[in-house]
Design a protein around this motif. Structure first.
Motif, PDB file in Angstrom:
ATOM      1  N   THR A   1       0.835  -1.201   0.000  1.00  0.00           N
ATOM      2  CA  THR A   1       0.000   0.000   0.000  1.00  0.00           C
ATOM      3  C   THR A   1       0.870   1.250   0.000  1.00  0.00           C
ATOM      4  O   THR A   1       0.643   2.175  -0.796  1.00  0.00           O
ATOM      5  N   ALA A   2       1.864   1.288   0.870  1.00  0.00           N
ATOM      6  CA  ALA A   2       2.772   2.431   0.916  1.00  0.00           C
ATOM      7  C   ALA A   2       3.479   2.593  -0.427  1.00  0.00           C
ATOM      8  O   ALA A   2       3.566   3.702  -0.967  1.00  0.00           O
ATOM      9  N   GLN A   3       3.970   1.495  -0.980  1.00  0.00           N
ATOM     10  CA  GLN A   3       4.699   1.528  -2.245  1.00  0.00           C
ATOM     11  C   GLN A   3       3.824   2.065  -3.372  1.00  0.00           C
ATOM     12  O   GLN A   3       4.301   2.822  -4.225  1.00  0.00           O
ATOM     13  N   SER A   4       2.542   1.721  -3.359  1.00  0.00           N
ATOM     14  CA  SER A   4       1.644   2.199  -4.416  1.00  0.00           C
ATOM     15  C   SER A   4       1.457   3.716  -4.360  1.00  0.00           C
ATOM     16  O   SER A   4       0.995   4.323  -5.321  1.00  0.00           O
ATOM     17  N   HIS A   5       1.848   4.315  -3.240  1.00  0.00           N
ATOM     18  CA  HIS A   5       1.772   5.773  -3.077  1.00  0.00           C
ATOM     19  C   HIS A   5       3.168   6.411  -3.060  1.00  0.00           C
ATOM     20  O   HIS A   5       3.321   7.558  -2.643  1.00  0.00           O
ATOM     21  N   GLY A   6       4.180   5.635  -3.468  1.00  0.00           N
ATOM     22  CA  GLY A   6       5.526   6.181  -3.584  1.00  0.00           C
ATOM     23  C   GLY A   6       6.288   6.279  -2.274  1.00  0.00           C
ATOM     24  O   GLY A   6       7.240   7.055  -2.161  1.00  0.00           O
ATOM     25  N   ILE A   7       5.888   5.474  -1.289  1.00  0.00           N
ATOM     26  CA  ILE A   7       6.543   5.495   0.026  1.00  0.00           C
ATOM     27  C   ILE A   7       7.133   4.119   0.302  1.00  0.00           C
ATOM     28  O   ILE A   7       6.435   3.104   0.195  1.00  0.00           O
ATOM     29  N   ASP A   8       8.386   4.073   0.688  1.00  0.00           N
ATOM     30  CA  ASP A   8       9.068   2.805   0.966  1.00  0.00           C
ATOM     31  C   ASP A   8       9.182   2.595   2.475  1.00  0.00           C
ATOM     32  O   ASP A   8       9.892   3.335   3.156  1.00  0.00           O
ATOM     33  N   ILE A   9       8.475   1.594   2.979  1.00  0.00           N
ATOM     34  CA  ILE A   9       8.570   1.259   4.409  1.00  0.00           C
ATOM     35  C   ILE A   9       9.175  -0.130   4.622  1.00  0.00           C
ATOM     36  O   ILE A   9       9.208  -0.628   5.743  1.00  0.00           O
ATOM     37  N   ALA A  10       9.667  -0.741   3.556  1.00  0.00           N
ATOM     38  CA  ALA A  10      10.175  -2.113   3.623  1.00  0.00           C
ATOM     39  C   ALA A  10      11.361  -2.269   4.575  1.00  0.00           C
ATOM     40  O   ALA A  10      11.586  -3.350   5.114  1.00  0.00           O
ATOM     41  N   GLY A  11      12.116  -1.211   4.796  1.00  0.00           N
ATOM     42  CA  GLY A  11      13.284  -1.294   5.673  1.00  0.00           C
ATOM     43  C   GLY A  11      12.970  -1.169   7.152  1.00  0.00           C
ATOM     44  O   GLY A  11      13.845  -1.387   7.995  1.00  0.00           O
ATOM     45  N   GLN A  12      11.740  -0.828   7.475  1.00  0.00           N
ATOM     46  CA  GLN A  12      11.369  -0.716   8.891  1.00  0.00           C
ATOM     47  C   GLN A  12      11.339  -2.104   9.533  1.00  0.00           C
ATOM     48  O   GLN A  12      11.113  -3.103   8.854  1.00  0.00           O
ATOM     49  N   ARG A  13      11.531  -2.142  10.844  1.00  0.00           N
ATOM     50  CA  ARG A  13      11.447  -3.391  11.591  1.00  0.00           C
ATOM     51  C   ARG A  13      10.597  -3.161  12.825  1.00  0.00           C
ATOM     52  O   ARG A  13      10.734  -2.144  13.521  1.00  0.00           O
ATOM     53  N   ALA A  14       9.720  -4.122  13.097  1.00  0.00           N
ATOM     54  CA  ALA A  14       8.812  -4.014  14.232  1.00  0.00           C
ATOM     55  C   ALA A  14       9.587  -4.052  15.544  1.00  0.00           C
ATOM     56  O   ALA A  14      10.591  -4.754  15.673  1.00  0.00           O
ATOM     57  N   ARG A  15       9.094  -3.270  16.475  1.00  0.00           N
ATOM     58  CA  ARG A  15       9.659  -3.308  17.820  1.00  0.00           C
ATOM     59  C   ARG A  15       8.538  -3.051  18.814  1.00  0.00           C
ATOM     60  O   ARG A  15       7.503  -2.480  18.491  1.00  0.00           O
ATOM     61  N   ARG A  16       8.782  -3.479  20.017  1.00  0.00           N
ATOM     62  CA  ARG A  16       7.835  -3.243  21.109  1.00  0.00           C
ATOM     63  C   ARG A  16       8.191  -1.926  21.795  1.00  0.00           C
ATOM     64  O   ARG A  16       9.364  -1.549  21.863  1.00  0.00           O
TER      65      ARG A  16
END
Length: 166
Positions: free
Chosen positions: A60-75
Motif C-alpha cells: 500500500t505504501a509503495q503504491s503511493h511512492g513510500i518505501d517502508i520495507a526497511g522498517q522493523r517491528a519493535r515493542r
C-alpha cells in the motif's frame, strides 16, 4: 532547534504504525523539514519484533511512492515515554495499554483526536484485504498531513528549543 519527536503505536507494529511512520516521514521530507522531526513507530505487543511491516502495508505504501520495507517491528520501551514529545496510539485499546504502563508525564494521545480531530480509531486492517489497508492509508495520510501542518506552524511560532507539543 531540538526536533519534535513523534512515536506512532499500534498493536504489533506491522500494519498501522509503520504506515503512519512512513507517511509522516515522507510528508516531512517533501516539506523540507527533515531536521525538525524525529519519527518512529512501535507496538504494544512484541509478537513481530524484528520483522518487516506486513506485506500489504508495504504494498500500500509503495503504491503511493513510500518505501517502508526497511522498517522493523519493535515493542514499546520504557524509555520511549520520556524520549518522545508525542506518542500517538492508533486506537483506544492501544491507548489504554499505553496508559497502564506509561509514567504520568508521558504525552500519549489517540491519533484520531490529535491528528484527525474526530476521536475515531484507526481500524486494524490485519484480518482484511487490500481495501482495508487503503482505507487506513487514506485516514493516516489525512491525519499526518494535518499533524504536520499544526506542528510545523506551532514550532515556527515558538522561540528557543521549546515545543508546545506537550
Amino acid at each position: 532547534m531540538t526536533p519534535i519527536s513523534i512515536l506512532f503505536v499500534c498493536m504489533g507494529n506491522i500494519c498501522r504504525s509503520p504506515l503512519a511512520e512512513g507517511i509522516f516521514r515522507h510528508l516531512v521530507t517533501e516539506a523540507g523539514l527533515t531536521g525538525r522531526f524525529t519519527v518512529d513507530s512501535a507496538g504494544t505487543g512484541g509478537w513481530h519484533e524484528g520483522e518487516p511491516p506486513d506485506r500489504r502495508s508495504i504494498a500500500t505504501a509503495q503504491s503511493h511512492g513510500i518505501d517502508i520495507a526497511g522498517q522493523r517491528a519493535r515493542r514499546i520501551r520504557p524509555t520511549d515515554f520520556n524520549g518522545f514529545d508525542l506518542i500517538l496510539a492508533m486506537d483506544r485499546d492501544n491507548l489504554a495499554t499505553l496508559g497502564k504502563i506509561a509514567p504520568p508525564e508521558a504525552n500519549i494521545r489517540l491519533f484520531g483526536d490529535a491528528a484527525l480531530g474526530t476521536g475515531e480509531d484507526i481500524p486494524d486492517p490485519y484480518y482484511g484485504g487490500p481495501d482495508g489497508f487503503e482505507l487506513v492509508y487514506t485516514r493516516l495520510l489525512t491525519g499526518c498531513s494535518s499533524l504536520l501542518e499544526a506542528l510545523g506552524v506551532e514550532r515556527a511560532s515558538c522561540s528557543g528549543n521549546t515545543s508546545s507539543v506537550r
